[in-house]
Design a protein around this motif. Sequence first.
Motif, PDB file in Angstrom:
ATOM      1  N   LEU B 465      -1.676  -8.064   6.618  1.00 58.29           N
ATOM      2  CA  LEU B 465      -2.377  -8.678   5.476  1.00 58.29           C
ATOM      3  C   LEU B 465      -1.795  -8.224   4.147  1.00 58.29           C
ATOM      4  CD1 LEU B 465      -6.003  -8.559   6.861  1.00 58.29           C
ATOM      5  CD2 LEU B 465      -4.790 -10.625   6.138  1.00 58.29           C
ATOM      6  N   THR B 466      -1.350  -6.970   4.092  1.00 61.87           N
ATOM      7  CA  THR B 466      -0.851  -6.460   2.813  1.00 61.87           C
ATOM      8  C   THR B 466       0.451  -7.135   2.401  1.00 61.87           C
ATOM      9  OG1 THR B 466      -0.024  -4.598   4.103  1.00 61.87           O
ATOM     10  CG2 THR B 466      -1.939  -4.192   2.725  1.00 61.87           C
ATOM     11  N   ILE B 467       1.040  -7.884   3.282  1.00 58.92           N
ATOM     12  CA  ILE B 467       2.261  -8.607   2.930  1.00 58.92           C
ATOM     13  C   ILE B 467       1.903  -9.882   2.166  1.00 58.92           C
ATOM     14  CG2 ILE B 467       2.945 -10.340   4.650  1.00 58.92           C
ATOM     15  CD1 ILE B 467       5.311  -8.522   5.327  1.00 58.92           C
ATOM     16  N   GLN B 472      -3.105  -8.546  -1.071  1.00 59.49           N
ATOM     17  CA  GLN B 472      -2.583  -7.568  -2.046  1.00 59.49           C
ATOM     18  C   GLN B 472      -3.435  -7.582  -3.302  1.00 59.49           C
ATOM     19  OE1 GLN B 472      -0.079  -5.497  -3.108  1.00 59.49           O
ATOM     20  NE2 GLN B 472       0.955  -5.204  -1.155  1.00 59.49           N
TER      21      GLN B 472
ATOM     22  N   TYR C  36      -3.210   3.240   2.128  1.00 64.87           N
ATOM     23  CA  TYR C  36      -2.054   2.389   2.410  1.00 64.87           C
ATOM     24  C   TYR C  36      -0.937   2.697   1.434  1.00 64.87           C
ATOM     25  CZ  TYR C  36       0.849  -1.804   2.049  1.00 64.87           C
ATOM     26  OH  TYR C  36       1.908  -2.662   1.993  1.00 64.87           O
ATOM     27  N   ARG C  57       7.434  -4.392   9.263  1.00 63.41           N
ATOM     28  CA  ARG C  57       6.820  -5.725   9.373  1.00 63.41           C
ATOM     29  C   ARG C  57       7.747  -6.750   8.760  1.00 63.41           C
ATOM     30  NH1 ARG C  57       2.672  -4.232   4.548  1.00 63.41           N
ATOM     31  NH2 ARG C  57       4.346  -3.585   3.185  1.00 63.41           N
ATOM     32  N   ALA C  59       7.520 -11.051   7.593  1.00 65.24           N
ATOM     33  CA  ALA C  59       6.741 -12.289   7.556  1.00 65.24           C
ATOM     34  C   ALA C  59       7.645 -13.480   7.790  1.00 65.24           C
ATOM     35  CB  ALA C  59       6.051 -12.424   6.203  1.00 65.24           C
ATOM     36  N   VAL C  64       3.170 -12.892  10.768  1.00 64.72           N
ATOM     37  CA  VAL C  64       3.777 -11.611  10.400  1.00 64.72           C
ATOM     38  C   VAL C  64       4.031 -10.835  11.692  1.00 64.72           C
ATOM     39  CG1 VAL C  64       3.545  -9.478   9.087  1.00 64.72           C
ATOM     40  CG2 VAL C  64       2.518 -11.585   8.223  1.00 64.72           C
ATOM     41  N   LEU C  77      -1.803 -15.447  10.121  1.00 68.91           N
ATOM     42  CA  LEU C  77      -2.617 -15.269   8.926  1.00 68.91           C
ATOM     43  C   LEU C  77      -3.374 -16.551   8.610  1.00 68.91           C
ATOM     44  CD1 LEU C  77       0.037 -13.477   6.738  1.00 68.91           C
ATOM     45  CD2 LEU C  77      -1.870 -12.453   7.952  1.00 68.91           C
TER      46      LEU C  77
END
Lengths: 535, 490, 162
Positions: B465-467, B472, C36, C57, C59, C64, C77
């Motif tokens: 998700l942070t991508i 973000q 994080y 990671r 995407a 992802v 996602l």
Amino acid sequence: MQVLKTKINTASEDFRVRYAHNKGLAAALKDKLHQVRHVRPQRDLDRLAKQGKLTPRQRIEKLIDPGTPFLELSSLAANMAYNGEAPGASVITGIGIVSGREVMINAGDSTVKGGAWYPLTVQKIVRCLDIAIENHLPVVHVCDSAGAQLQLQSEVFPDKYMAGRIFRNQAVLSKMGIKQVSLVMGHCTAGGAYIPAMSDYSVIVRGTGGVFLGGPPLVKAATGQVMTADEIGGADLHTQLSGTVDYAANTEDEAIAMGREIIAQFQDKPKARTRIGLGQAPLYDPDELYGIIPDDIKKSFDIREVIARVVDGSRFHEYKPDYGTTLVTGYAEIWGFQVGIIANNGILFNDSTKKAAHFIELCNQNNTPILFLQNITGYMVGRDYEIAGITKDGAKMIMAQVASHVPKITVMCHASYGAGNYGMCGRAYDGRFLFTWPNHQIAVMGNEQAAGTLVDVKRAQLERTGAKVDQAVLDKIRDDTIKAFATQTSAYYSTSQLWDDGIIDPTDTRNALGIAISASLNAPFGPQGAGVYRF
Amino acid sequence: MLKKVLIANRGEIACRVMRTCKRLGIASVAVYHHEDRNAPHVAMADEKVQLTGQVPTQAYLDQEQIVAACKATGAEAVHPGYGFLSENAGFAKRITEAGITFIGPDPEVITLMGDKIISREFAAKHGIPVAPSAKQTGTIEAFIKEAAAIGFPLLIKASAGGGGKGMKIVRKTEELEENIRVAASEAQRYFSDGRVYAERLVDMPRHIEVQVLGDGKGNVVHLFERECSIQRRYQKVVEESPAPNLPAKLRDEICASAVRLCAAAKYKNAGTVEFILGSKGEYYFLEMNTRLQVEHPVTEIVLGLDLVEEQLKIASGQGLALKQSDIRQNGHALEVRVCAERPEKDFQPATGRVGVLRVPQGEGVRWDGGIREGQAVTPAFDSMLAKLISYGPDRATAIGRLAGALRDTVLLGVPTNIDFLSRIMANPVFKDGKLHTGFIKEQGESLMPAPVPAATEAAVAVAALTITDDFQASAFHTPEPYASIGAWRN
Amino acid sequence: MAFDIAIDGQERTADILARKPDLTVSLGDAVYPLIYSAHAPEEFEIQIAGKTYKGFRYATAEEVHVRLDGRTFVVELPRFGGGHGAGGKQDNEIRADMPGTVVSLHCKEGDEVTSGQKLLTIESMKLQISMVAPRDGVVAKLPVAANTTFERGAVLAALKPV
């Protein structure tokens, strides 16, 4: 800054009685809020579900960033109007965070008469757009409204601050560079069609969204054509042919995601003032406010005890502490933002009035937003005070306050009577936000004073004409006046009429103010200067 | 020695050949299709020539263009790698006629070994065990009778085929006829040759193959065996040397058979003789591959040799430098094929882009890759991306190192079988060396991914998700005081 | 709002519950305060309950890929169709936006075509424009032959489902 020292004895009987009283008021408020926000006839909810629509509150929850606050405004608007058939005036407005930006949300409440516009609906929308204009807040319109309540059209349509003002405000916002996004989740009929049309960006949900000057019934009446709403002004028509709407979405979720992505493109603008503190919580539990606020409008309390439970770390720099002591002035921080506080601590005398005017000037000189904590029964009356110039001192205070270029925010903490309301930035004074506590009462004078005045006037009239003074007649005047005042002075009447931006639980004051101050700092401060002071 | 060699291939094997060329001071020429313009083998070569073709694989199969490339660059020899033109006798002939050295056997030997039926007969004639079989000489009806006479279970194969295409297993008489007809029509479709043949199927068989080197004059040495029993869809997944739990006597016997076959064929080049080994020690000749094998590194590591170097020496006429008595196995090597595929979806080939690539390092670990970060993985080519090889003094150590290397490998952007390979390394039956070609099917359940600990799953969710911009912004760019106030409602 | 995702095909709902003192995320019913950090876009480090999860990671357009603890996870996602025909409108006809001439046809009726494949080239206002298949399908009609003119709105090709 000094930490305020409390003098409250939480073990006292007085504290206990006040606490029980105010906790009860808070519970009643909570109950009332629950009623107007969530309790709807099942058939209305079923109808929405059948159409595949979310409720407006579900839409807002999905629209705003997860785990962020939402400051809902005027939830109890119209709670004493239209026999209570328009909870929240059939519209939800408030400030929240969308894609990291502070925005104003204006969401039609389709669970109330299909989102029909009552006179107070229009007033609430206009107020929400005024807030957006004054505080430079982007607006997300979540459109789902059946249109104006035709039976009340004379109170909805023609005047300056009626429906036309909505679209006028939209144009003003756009011109100011304050963006608006419309998410068309239902129908936008007639005037309502201009909401997406006047928005800078618009998204429409395929199937349920519709934008048209005339819906199917009007088209049939006017031209005899029988067409579906989708045929007249659906998503495909407007995104592919007319260009009235910019994006088509297949579902409400998709529309919300698109709206969030649009808002994510907005440039951030620097605030007029940034935070200087870390937003430390007050040292004293805000819950104690219930035991501080009196259980009777005539009882007084030390406003510093309130300040100590609202400001960061209960720290307060008091200005001129020994002069004009019926008014407390000084600097503090709320959620890290510096504010100048002007708070009543008794009747306004000449010295306290002049102190207020002077401190307002200091806040302007220092670019510090001003917070007014109102608990005012009035400016002192009587020959001695008139000689001392109480009226011209009050005029000075009003002049300084109106001429302020810094944002002003007011909390109605208890009583608001007479001219004191003016000096302390009442509704007429363009404060950015005005919140009310449930115990608050407002009137041009106290109900007993008013009744007494009216009875005296009647008696004098009767005596002048030589008629017999009938005590029963006078008693009736007295009772009727007190009854009318009791209704109209209440916080609920106030908020029903949109004289405020909502009743808040006293313990929510700090959060509401944090958001209000933060929002108010989006707009640059206006020019310095003032009119003629009467010295 | 040769001075300039053109490598008529791509991917990891092209890189592999060039590495040896570089070490020996031989110039290398890469050929490539436009689709491969940024591939590592192109960057690694001293010279490069672009081949054209509507379909990328066609370009690498275009003999005339390759000959022209040799002429244009002055390459004296062509190394065909594996796949593509490596076992194409016509190509070997065409190259040789153009005065260029083909690094491989003579065309006649390729033809001999390229035909399953003919090569089997050749093997049988030279006393190498072959599985009882029947070949189609006349009508299908007659063939069905002959096949039934061998006894079940039976394997029906295309005469001209390979790679498992058109193969059928038959366990009952009733199923025989239909399977033969289907196999014949598939053979016709894939290989334009509808002939099929039947042979006794060895149940729970092991795939044992022997690496050989021959000088073309009848001198042949074997470089011991490899076990390639871990297969999926008839294609090798894990290869190792030596074969676990293989008695030395049986091993020597199998190796001797391979040498006998190659000596008889006057085999030149490196080659591999493949056998099926049954649970009672019976073994049968399967086929011979007249080229370098994908899995050659395990042999190289265990013997301390460079097979490409040996190929180049033989091709340049230096003959066989190695004596059989000098060749000794030392330790244990394992290789896994890293493929772009979805093991959970029946090993369906996958495409994508090599977005992140971190190659494993460490003692006893070798990565033979032909990919780079950013490279597209298209359906145009084979799904093998790289080979990961490990070495250890014993099998357990080699398995441990390979497991560690697989764990350290980061290859994101295209689905791969890396985690599936990890699970094979962790499988107790595999660790015991109880191998057979049905291993993957038999161990199916235990090769499925283990459940994920909840906190790990949360970390995965947050990492993904942070991508995204939305998360973000929501997580980290919330202005104050909103972030501190949190999910408050008035 | 919440984030509806799928991890290796398993549907999950993630949500941000708080940002102070630590970012607090829920996945399903479980709540995780976490720290994080990311040193490079493809790398991440997440601390949950004192344990550090360090990985990589990447995407793709659809999902992802996350490498963690020697295992690759595929995370889908939440997405919405943006851009052209966001609503997934199933148009069978490809129409001319302006009058012009068909320069050449790249397919014939009955051909199976994939999304994005060139169907024909037209010329209008000195500009050659490729008309591509908006989706996978079979060419049902090519009403305008090469070197023939057409008017605005004319159907240039029609698709039908495979």
